[in-house]
Design a protein around this motif. Structure first.
Motif, short mmCIF file in Angstrom:
data_model
loop_
_atom_site.label_atom_id
_atom_site.label_comp_id
_atom_site.label_asym_id
_atom_site.label_seq_id
_atom_site.Cartn_x
_atom_site.Cartn_y
_atom_site.Cartn_z
N GLU A 808 -55.29 -10.11 37.76
CA GLU A 808 -53.85 -10.07 37.99
C GLU A 808 -53.14 -9.43 36.80
O GLU A 808 -53.64 -9.49 35.69
CB GLU A 808 -53.28 -11.49 38.14
N ASN A 809 -51.99 -8.88 37.07
CA ASN A 809 -51.11 -8.42 36.00
C ASN A 809 -49.77 -9.12 36.13
O ASN A 809 -49.48 -9.69 37.17
CB ASN A 809 -50.92 -6.91 36.08
N ASP A 810 -48.98 -9.06 35.11
CA ASP A 810 -47.66 -9.69 35.21
C ASP A 810 -46.58 -8.64 35.01
O ASP A 810 -46.86 -7.49 34.71
CB ASP A 810 -47.53 -10.83 34.19
N HIS A 811 -45.35 -9.09 35.19
CA HIS A 811 -44.20 -8.21 35.04
C HIS A 811 -43.64 -8.32 33.63
O HIS A 811 -43.77 -9.35 33.00
CB HIS A 811 -43.09 -8.63 36.00
N VAL A 812 -42.98 -7.29 33.22
CA VAL A 812 -42.12 -7.42 32.04
C VAL A 812 -40.94 -8.27 32.47
O VAL A 812 -40.41 -8.08 33.56
CB VAL A 812 -41.65 -6.04 31.57
N LEU A 813 -40.57 -9.22 31.66
CA LEU A 813 -39.39 -10.02 31.97
C LEU A 813 -38.28 -9.56 31.03
O LEU A 813 -38.40 -9.68 29.80
CB LEU A 813 -39.67 -11.51 31.79
N ILE A 814 -37.24 -9.03 31.62
CA ILE A 814 -36.21 -8.42 30.81
C ILE A 814 -35.46 -9.48 30.01
O ILE A 814 -35.07 -10.50 30.56
CB ILE A 814 -35.26 -7.59 31.70
N ARG A 815 -35.32 -9.23 28.75
CA ARG A 815 -34.69 -10.19 27.82
C ARG A 815 -35.38 -11.55 27.88
O ARG A 815 -34.76 -12.59 27.67
CB ARG A 815 -33.20 -10.38 28.12
N GLY A 816 -36.65 -11.54 28.25
CA GLY A 816 -37.41 -12.78 28.26
C GLY A 816 -37.06 -13.71 29.39
O GLY A 816 -37.55 -14.83 29.45
N SER A 817 -36.21 -13.25 30.31
CA SER A 817 -35.79 -14.15 31.38
C SER A 817 -36.65 -13.93 32.61
O SER A 817 -36.74 -12.82 33.13
CB SER A 817 -34.33 -13.91 31.73
N HIS A 818 -37.25 -15.00 33.09
CA HIS A 818 -38.09 -14.88 34.28
C HIS A 818 -37.27 -14.59 35.51
O HIS A 818 -37.80 -14.32 36.57
CB HIS A 818 -38.90 -16.16 34.46
N GLN A 819 -35.95 -14.71 35.39
CA GLN A 819 -35.11 -14.41 36.55
C GLN A 819 -34.72 -12.94 36.58
O GLN A 819 -34.04 -12.49 37.48
CB GLN A 819 -33.85 -15.28 36.51
N ASN A 820 -35.17 -12.22 35.58
CA ASN A 820 -34.79 -10.83 35.47
C ASN A 820 -36.07 -10.01 35.33
O ASN A 820 -36.52 -9.70 34.24
CB ASN A 820 -33.89 -10.68 34.24
N VAL A 821 -36.65 -9.73 36.49
CA VAL A 821 -38.01 -9.22 36.50
C VAL A 821 -38.04 -7.70 36.41
O VAL A 821 -37.37 -7.01 37.18
CB VAL A 821 -38.72 -9.68 37.78
N GLY A 822 -38.78 -7.19 35.47
CA GLY A 822 -38.94 -5.75 35.29
C GLY A 822 -40.23 -5.28 35.94
O GLY A 822 -40.81 -5.97 36.77
N PRO A 823 -40.69 -4.11 35.56
CA PRO A 823 -41.89 -3.54 36.18
C PRO A 823 -43.17 -4.28 35.79
O PRO A 823 -43.23 -4.95 34.77
CB PRO A 823 -41.93 -2.11 35.63
N VAL A 824 -44.17 -4.13 36.64
CA VAL A 824 -45.49 -4.70 36.35
C VAL A 824 -46.09 -3.94 35.17
O VAL A 824 -45.94 -2.73 35.07
CB VAL A 824 -46.42 -4.56 37.58
N VAL A 825 -46.74 -4.66 34.30
CA VAL A 825 -47.44 -3.98 33.21
C VAL A 825 -48.91 -4.42 33.27
O VAL A 825 -49.21 -5.60 33.37
CB VAL A 825 -46.77 -4.26 31.84
N GLU A 826 -49.78 -3.43 33.25
CA GLU A 826 -51.21 -3.73 33.35
C GLU A 826 -51.66 -4.47 32.12
O GLU A 826 -51.27 -4.13 31.00
CB GLU A 826 -52.00 -2.43 33.47
N ARG A 827 -52.52 -5.43 32.30
CA ARG A 827 -52.94 -6.20 31.15
C ARG A 827 -53.80 -5.33 30.22
O ARG A 827 -54.62 -4.54 30.67
CB ARG A 827 -53.70 -7.45 31.57
N ARG A 828 -53.55 -5.49 28.98
CA ARG A 828 -54.28 -4.73 27.96
C ARG A 828 -53.96 -5.31 26.60
O ARG A 828 -53.02 -6.08 26.45
CB ARG A 828 -53.91 -3.24 28.00
N PHE A 829 -54.73 -4.88 25.61
CA PHE A 829 -54.51 -5.30 24.24
C PHE A 829 -53.38 -4.44 23.65
O PHE A 829 -52.95 -3.47 24.25
CB PHE A 829 -55.82 -5.12 23.47
N LEU A 830 -52.92 -4.81 22.46
CA LEU A 830 -51.77 -4.16 21.85
C LEU A 830 -51.95 -2.64 21.71
O LEU A 830 -53.01 -2.17 21.31
CB LEU A 830 -51.53 -4.74 20.45
#
Lengths: 1134, 469
Positions: A808-830
């Motif tokens: 699974e991958n998760d979304h970027v949460l804009i301003r850290g808010s889970h109510q403000n969902v941004g695009p999916v970002v593939e899981r990866r290291f820094l």
């Protein structure tokens, strides 16, 4: 009126025009054309809208804002349309779809935050948007402070910590005689540069005390001191170091340092301070790993992905899986029961895990990028959320770590046996029934004719007739007899038989749908989440072996005692199936304290099947047979208590008729949330799980129930000849399909075979060779299973661990808010460490993550760990901010030395013990902590190490020293923790039901239970960190509570008394002087000076004078002991 | 420690250098180091403070705003109706939404300001002209523990410094022999446990010390020796031996600090019995607080309030009172609202009013900021039939003394008393206002931890200037 009409027409024209322009924007998004607005509209804007925006919005949303909120500016039309972090804030002409309006209506954001706009003002704004946001053609005002752009490459380039580790030769120094050790040369070189010089070497007693506390956290005994003093060999110190590194207490000492990083605790905090079950297994793992000197890369790999190792490390004596225990670190955080906002809770848990992982292993504060790109470091918000995917792809469970290794073997043997027997049984079944099938029509005709002739089955002539007919038709009389009995048994049984036979032949028989799902007749709008009849190995996710190693396909033969003659069944549908082989599993649980969690009310470990993760769209349905618990794990939440999320757990007992059925789980509350289901077996009830899907279930028709409903049923009663001919064909088809085809048989064929198995005498003679061979084989199979079952390790302790779910991958949460969902970002290291995404079909990818952290080219991991070791030994790191190597962290005082040590560490096979030894054998480490040099101007904080730092003992070391000196210490290692001793000042919810002993049973402090809401007051006073996140550098505070504890705490008094006794009984010292000397040596590793001796002696004599002669002399010695415990020297290492 | 944003910087070494001879000077350095016990406040405030001390009357569990300080007549009109027919009902903790529930209590205007207070608080109502009632507080969390951490530390997570720790970190204590942050434990430690009062990443010296309102008051403050003479004898020997070691090893700052800790600890041991003994209080004072009340929890809370005054008198910077055990539950009435809100109110009404009056007559109210409130409010509709669930969307707190404008209300909830519609006040704003009254600019009161400058108000917070006199 005219005026009005004109306005309206202009307005309409404008609307058309704006529509046009917006569509133009869509097709050519870069060029923006500002529509022409009428003067009236512009006037409306200037009069009503601009002032409103200026008064209520510009403070936070304009070029003039001191701090631009949400990246949104509202001081130009173009910027409003462009929007901020949450996307465009207005949709021309569509006020209801515009975020601006939703925000002022308090429907999404609640803006302005302090005071709601009046209804009239909101209406004005709506009208304005409706018009298409009229605004004069003007340039957006320049921003007051142009925001700095985030440039990852630039930052990576500029900050020291990202640069590769450099190979540096130890510098040349002027003073050649001080030391040859490379580390000393680095230190001396800096000292010489600063016009400083090292302090003299510490005396042997000081060095020994320092080594004992630093390496094992206990004071040396007088005997150990003397052994060292008497060892005149050149490598006497090295010998002691080796001895201490090899002692089991080493792991207990350094294990505690590690636990500080891992926010180790044994309860979850929050309202009820629920248990974190078996957390101590992780603590024991750490101690063992450190004692075994596990190479650091392996240590990290086991933490990140110990569950995924092809060859896990096995405990040498107890043969359990060590590696998997390390993964508990992911889940040592606080847990909240039934949070109202369940997704927010998940993001908080993930945040903590990422915070701990990145601070501990990398010395990076990645969590600072939760709400915005890191303010200072080369870490983006995307980097942060890319790490969420690893957690989304994994889940918590209690692993049966003790039995894993053995039971894996058994499971593999069982699978082999299953495959082997499948082949043999199929063959034997085939040959048993072959003749009967071939002659079906003969038997059928003959039997029916006879039955017709002899309607009363007890007629004496019947047997004769059967014998005769058999002989005539060359049939087996016993089988024929069975058929006659069957023919006598009534129409219903016969009809059922025919129904199952005739399904696909061209008979005018109509049956209720048998299994519309399997036949692919799913409602197209419903998504199948998983279908175990057709499931890839990655999607068959289980905790343990209860469901075997793979799902079972339709037609698979399994043992079934309900069929008495041939105890087999062909399973009717592809399923994840509980294998009764594993039904005797038992858990060994550690003592429970607080366990308000419904998921702990029934055994789950090793007995659970989980689906891939999916997003809830509405109801969820699953088809099962048998009984089970079903837990819908929403947003990885697992602390189920209270009614709020009660619907996520369902107990489904088996029905008496044991039919398959659809169950609908109402999860409507969780629409849009990510969940997976967990099926856990219930008692010893059988369980087959077929399918899980979104949507309502299909009609709940059991698979094998067949009824004849068509009015043309009558036709079944056509001539027996006709029937038998057709029957012959159908049964032969089924037989052929089941036994001779490569493909999975259809459900009809399976039901025919099952009918045959249930009526074996119609197709074979019980005493026939084939039949006997079959039953023997079945018996043999059963016996082999039974034998295998005996080899299962049913009892096991369990421990917290991670396991892979679906990728699974998760979304970027804009301003850290889970109510403000941004695009999916593939899981990866820094990105700054060249992180790449794992192959997304292969589980979580944590193993690759571990490799990236461990890469020799990673500039952080090895610098960070050698720096931590340095900091523990010297009281100050080369980089003092041990958990933060970022821009806001402190700079290394000796960067070349840091790199040198990191490379040395790599060269020495990443051995923690070797690098510790390497460092403590330096002159730098063995310096005295005082010097006559007055250098306070040059180096007030002793950064350049012209002397050794004085170190205050941690609370744990103080307590352990008390126990050790009093003689009370119990050197027992490992196991469940000793409950914390509760004083009357320790109160509140979640108070442990058990009050631990005052002296913790004499066990070392690392074995005392750490309960988040009931931390030890003594440890708290001495700065043991509250376990919330990584704490590599403890505070060292001075508070009166510390003095009060040492003066008045009953524990300290108790230990003084024990020591007093020990002085009179164990010390074997006769004179007062000798006794005092022994006490001094025991407590502070040195002998008293004559002054000290005199003062102590005077005290003893004074006290003795005032003590009745009948009293135990130990009382006086206890008082002196208490005084010595209160000496500053006792809690400081010089 | 990396403050320095608003505190004068003396290094221990500076002081040591200034004083020729080690020991006494070193004790002073220890004082300097441990601001919680500074003899005099060396820290400069950002601007002249209005308040010197804070008493936080923590109403654990969440009192109902519509039953205390925020009257809503509409509830009577719609009593028994389904709330969902009139407004959007948010998810609640227990998910058992009942009907609109009118307040079982009547409201009466009090004082010159005529601000209405419910019959739960007739005595506190009498002090209304000293109070600013804020009717528009919101929290981010509807669960106790999160909300408790949030209320106490400005963060919903465990392990952050409590506001008492922040205040002491910022200002230091004015008391030489008592800790600067005292929590008087009335019997109910809130969900989240003692970590509500911890120092988090601030040094342990700033953590709350838990006092009981009776007995010895605090842990380990009673000597274990049979006679004080023995203890003194032992401490003397200890001092002597410590000094011998000093002669051998020279002066180490850390050791000197540890030595001075013993002096302070001993002073505390001596001071606390006096603090805890109420014999010097007049009968009228005791009666004012409710020591003669019939209801036992009232007497317990009276002792808490009186102890709070005595601590403030001695210069203790921040005193927090936890609720007493009224044998049912704290202010968390998911059912039996009437009975148990009444019990909780009965326990605190007279003691709180007594505290305000007593502080006032002693001239201490103007320098003591009193804050009253819970972690959230309660729903205007029933949970089940006779309770109310948690409501973080709008609830009441009040402040008094310490520079607060009395006799006013601030902010408003909607007609149901459900959500804030006017002058929304975040918990961060309460913290910002408190720090402001103490002379501290909240955005400048920072501590570097984990790569960030941490604040009690996180990155939020606005001072509510309208409630300041």
């Amino acid at each position: 009126m005219k005026q009005l009409l004109r306005n309206i027409s202009v307005f309409l024209l404008l609307v058309g025009c704006i529509r046009f322009s917006t569509s133009a924007e869509e097709s050519n998004s870069k060029t923006e054309s500002v529509p022409a607005f009428s003067p009236e509209q512009l006037e409306f804007f200037e009069k009503s809208i601009r002032p409103l925006l200026a008064a209520h919005c510009f403070e936070c949303h304009s070029g003039q804002s001191k701090r631009l909120e949400g990246g949104l500016r509202l001081d130009s039309r173009a910027l409003i349309l462009k929007g901020g972090d949450s996307g465009p804030s207005a949709e021309p002409n569509k006020p209801d779809d515009s975020q601006l309006l939703q925000a002022v209506r308090y429907e999404s954001f609640e803006m302005p935050p302090n005071t709601r706009l009046k209804k009239e003002q909101i209406d004005l704004l709506a009208r304005w948007v409706e018009m298409g946001l009229p605004w004069p053609n003007e340039k957006p005002p320049a921003a007051a402070g142009a925001t700095e752009t985030f440039d990852l490459e630039k930052r990576r380039h500029e900050h020291w910590a990202w640069q590769p580790i450099k190979e540096v030769a130890p510098p040349v120094v002027k003073n050649k005689s001080w030391s040859e050790h490379p580390v000393d040369r680095f230190i001396l070189s800096k000292l010489e540069e600063k016009k400083l010089q090292p302090s003299h070497a510490a005396d042997k007693r000081t060095i020994l005390r320092r080594l004992y506390f630093d390496l094992i956290g206990l004071p040396p005994t007088p005997a150990q001191i003397h052994a060292y003093l008497n060892d005149a060999s050149a490598n006497a110190t090295e010998k002691v170091v080796d001895q201490l590194l090899a002692s089991p207490q080493f792991g207990e000492r350094w294990g505690r340092h590690w636990l500080d990083l891992m926010r180790y605790a044994e309860s979850r905090g929050h309202e009820f301070d629920n248990d974190a079950p078996n957390a101590y297994q992780y603590r024991d793992y750490v101690i063992r790993a450190l004692n075994a000197d596990l190479p650091y890369d392996q240590f990290i790999t086991e933490h990140i992905a110990g569950d995924l190792l092809k060859q896990p490390r096995i405990h040498p004596q107890n043969q359990f899986n060590e590696s998997v225990l390390a993964t508990a670190f992911w889940y040592l955080s606080e847990w909240v029961h039934s949070p109202v906002d369940i997704r927010k809770d998940e993001t908080d848990r993930f945040d903590n895990a990422i915070d701990v992982m990145t601070k501990s292993f990398l010395g990076l504060t990645v969590s600072c990028a939760r709400c915005h790109d890191h303010k200072f470091d080369a870490i983006s918000t995307k980097d942060y959320y890319a790490l969420y995917g690893y957690l989304q792809s994994s889940n918590y469970h209690q692993v049966r770590f003790e039995s894993m290794v053995q039971n894996q073997k058994v499971a593999e043997q069982a699978e082999l046996l299953h495959k082997l027997k499948q082949k043999i049984l199929t063959e034997k079944l085939k040959s048993t029934f072959a003749v009967g099938v071939k002659n079906f029509s003969q038997y059928f005709q003959a039997a029916n004719t006879i039955a017709h002739q002899f309607p009363h089955d007890k007629s004496p002539a019947l047997d004769v007739e059967i014998q005769q007919q058999a002989a005539t038709r060359k049939l087996n009389p016993a089988i024929l007899k069975s058929w006659v009995q069957f023919a006598h048994s009534g129409p219903e049984k016969k009809d059922r038989f025919f129904a199952s036979l005739l399904i696909d032949s061209d008979t005018a028989v109509s049956l209720e749908p048998v299994n519309s799902q399997a036949a692919g007749k799913t409602n197209s709008s419903d998504t199948i989440i998983i279908d175990y009849s057709n499931c890839t190995p990655e999607n068959f996710i289980t905790d343990g072996f209860t469901f075997g190693l793979s799902p079972r396909t339709r037609g698979t033969l399994v043992l079934d005692q309900t069929n008495q003659q041939i105890p087999l069944t062909a399973i009717s549908e592809g399923a994840a199936r509980r294998d009764s082989l594993w039904e005797d599993l038992a858990d060994i649980n550690s003592p429970k304290m607080n366990q308000k969690n419904k998921l702990r009310s029934f055994p789950r470990s090793g007995r659970t099947l989980r689906t891939p993760t999916f997003e809830v769209q509405g109801p969820v349905s699953y088809r099962i047979k048998g009984g089970c618990w079903v837990y819908a794990c929403v947003d990885s939440h697992r602390m189920l208590f209270g009614p709020l999320h009660g619907s996520t757990l369902k107990k489904i007992p088996a029905t008496p008729e044991n039919q398959s059925r659809w169950i609908t789980h109402d999860l409507s509350r969780y629409k849009g949330h990510r969940i997976h289901l967990e099926f856990t077996v219930l008692d010893k009830q059988p369980l087959e799980v077929y399918q899980v899907k979104q949507g309502a279930p299909q009609s709940d028709q059991p698979l094998t129930s067949i009824s004849l409903k068509n009015e043309k049923n009558q036709q079944l009663a056509e001539t027996i000849q006709h029937q038998s001919r057709r029957g012959q064909q159908a049964i032969q088809n089924a037989f052929h399909e089941y036994f001779d085809s490569e493909n999975t048989p259809g459900s009809q064929a399976v039901s025919v075979i099952n009918w045959m198995i249930a009526h074996p005498d119609l197709f074979s003679e019980p005493q026939s060779k084939a039949r006997l061979s079959l039953t023997k084989e079945i018996e043999n199979y059963r016996a082999q299973c039974e034998q295998l079952k005996q080899t299962i390790q049913t009892k096991s302790q369990t421990a917290m661990a991670i396991m892979d779910g679906s990728p699974e991958n998760d979304h970027v949460l804009i301003r850290g808010s889970h109510q403000n969902v941004g695009p999916v970002v593939e899981r990866r290291f820094l990105e700054s460490l060249n992180g790449v995404s794992p192959d997304s079909n292969q589980g979580s990818g944590r193993l690759e993550l571990a490799q990236a952290i461990n890469a020799a080219s990673n500039p952080l991991t090895h610098r960070v760990i050698v720096n931590r070791i340095w900091a523990h030994l010297f009281g100050r790191g080369i980089v003092p901010s041990v958990d933060n190597f970022g821009v806001l962290g402190e700079r290394p005082s000796h960067p070349e030395l840091l790199d040198f040590l990191a490379l040395q560490f790599l060269k020495q096979g990443r051995s923690l013990k070797q690098i510790i030894k390497y460092i403590v054998l330096t002159q730098t480490y063995q310096q005295a902590s005082q010097t006559t040099l007055d250098v306070s101007e040059i180096d007030p904080d002793n950064i350049y190490l012209y002397k050794m730092h004085l170190k205050r003992l941690e609370g744990e070391a103080i307590r352990d020293a008390l126990l050790s000196i009093s003689g009370r210490i119990d050197s027992k290692m490992y196991g469940p923790s000793v409950p914390i001793h509760l004083t009357k000042f320790m109160e509140g919810r979640g108070k442990p039901p058990v009050n631990g002993p005052l002296d913790g049973d004499g066990r070392r402090s690392i074995y005392i239970q750490v309960r988040r809401n009931f931390l030890s007051p003594m440890m708290l006073a001495y700065d043991t960190p509250s376990p919330f996140s990584t704490m590599g550098r403890r505070n060292v505070s001075n508070v009166p509570a510390q003095a009060l504890i040492m003066m008045n705490d009953p524990f300290v008094i108790q230990q003084s008394q024990l020591w007093g006794k020990r002085v009179t009984t164990e010390s074997k010292r006769q004179s007062t002087d000798d006794k005092i000397r022994w006490m001094y040596e025991s407590a502070v590793s040195r002998l008293p000076t004559p002054d000290e001796l005199a003062a102590a002696k005077q005290f003893v004599q004074e006290l003795t004078k005032h003590t009745p002669p009948t009293a135990d002399p130990a009382i006086v010695w206890a008082e002196l002991g208490h005084v010595i415990f209160n000496l500053k020297e006792f809690i400081y290492v010089f | 420690m990396q403050c320095g944003q608003f505190r004068q910087q003396f290094t221990r070494r500076d002081i040591l250098k200034q004083c020729a001879n080690g020991f006494g000077a070193a004790a002073l350095t220890a004082l300097m180091q441990d601001q919680a016990f500074t003899g005099e406040t060396t820290g400069k405030t950002h601007f002249p403070p209005k308040a010197k001390n804070v008493i936080f009357l923590y109403m654990d569990g969440g009192p109902s705003q519509v039953d205390t300080f925020d009257p809503k007549p509409l509830l009577k009109k719609y009593n028994g109706k389904s709330p969902g027919d009139y407004f959007k009902v948010e998810a609640t903790q227990f998910d058992n939404v009942g009907k609109v529930l009118e307040s079982p209590w009547k409201f009466k205007p009090y004082g010159e300001s005529g601000i209405p207070v419910s019959d739960l608080f007739p005595q506190i109502g009498g002090c209304i002209d000293d109070m600013a009632v804020i009717r528009s507080v919101v929290s981010q969390f509807p669960e106790h523990t999160f909300a408790n951490y949030f209320l106490h530390t400005g963060s919903g997570l465990q392990g952050r410094p409590s506001m008492g720790a922040w205040v002491n970190y910022g200002l230091g204590s004015e008391c030489q022999n008592l800790p600067g942050f005292v929590v008087i434990n009335g019997g109910l430690i809130p969900p989240g446990g003692l970590d509500c009062f911890n120092s988090g990443f601030l040094p342990a010296s700033f953590q709350g010390s838990i006092f009981k309102p009776g007995g010895s008051g605090i842990a380990n403050v009673e000597r274990q020796e049979k006679t004080s003479q023995t203890q003194v004898q032992k401490l003397k020997l200890m001092q002597q031996l410590d000094r011998f070691k000093q002669q051998q090893s020279g002066i180490h700052d850390e050791i000197e600090s540890a030595i001075s800790n013993y002096e302070l600890a001993y002073k505390m041991q001596m001071a606390i019995p006096d603090l805890m003994s109420f014999t010097s209080e007049s009968k009228s004072t005791l009666d004012l607080y409710g020591f003669n009340a019939e209801y036992e929890p009232t007497r317990t809370y009276a002792a808490e309030c009186l102890l709070a005054r005595r601590l403030v008198e001695r210069g203790v910077r921040f005193v927090e009172l936890t609720c007493t055990n009224v044998k049912s539950d704290r202010w968390d009435q998911h059912s039996n609202l009437k009975r148990d809100h009444e019990n909780n109110a009965r326990a605190v009404d007279q003691p709180i009013a007594g505290l305000i009056k007593d502080l006032k007559q002693r001239g201490l109210l103007e320098s003591t900021l009193i804050i009253w409130g819970g972690e959230f409010g309660r729903t205007p509709f029933a949970q089940g039939t006779n309770g109310r669930d948690h409501n973080p969307f709008g609830f009441s707190m009040w402040m008094a003394g310490g520079g607060i404008k009395g006799g006013m209300t601030y902010g408003a909830t909607d007609d149901w008393g459900y959500k804030v519609v006017e002058n929304r006040v975040e918990i961060h704003d309460i913290h910002a206002t408190m720090l402001h009254l103490l002379g501290l600019e909240h955005t400048k009161s920072t501590f570097r931890f984990g790569g960030r400058d941490m604040r009690l108000t996180d990155v939020h917070g606005h001072v509510i200037h309208d409630v300041i006199a």
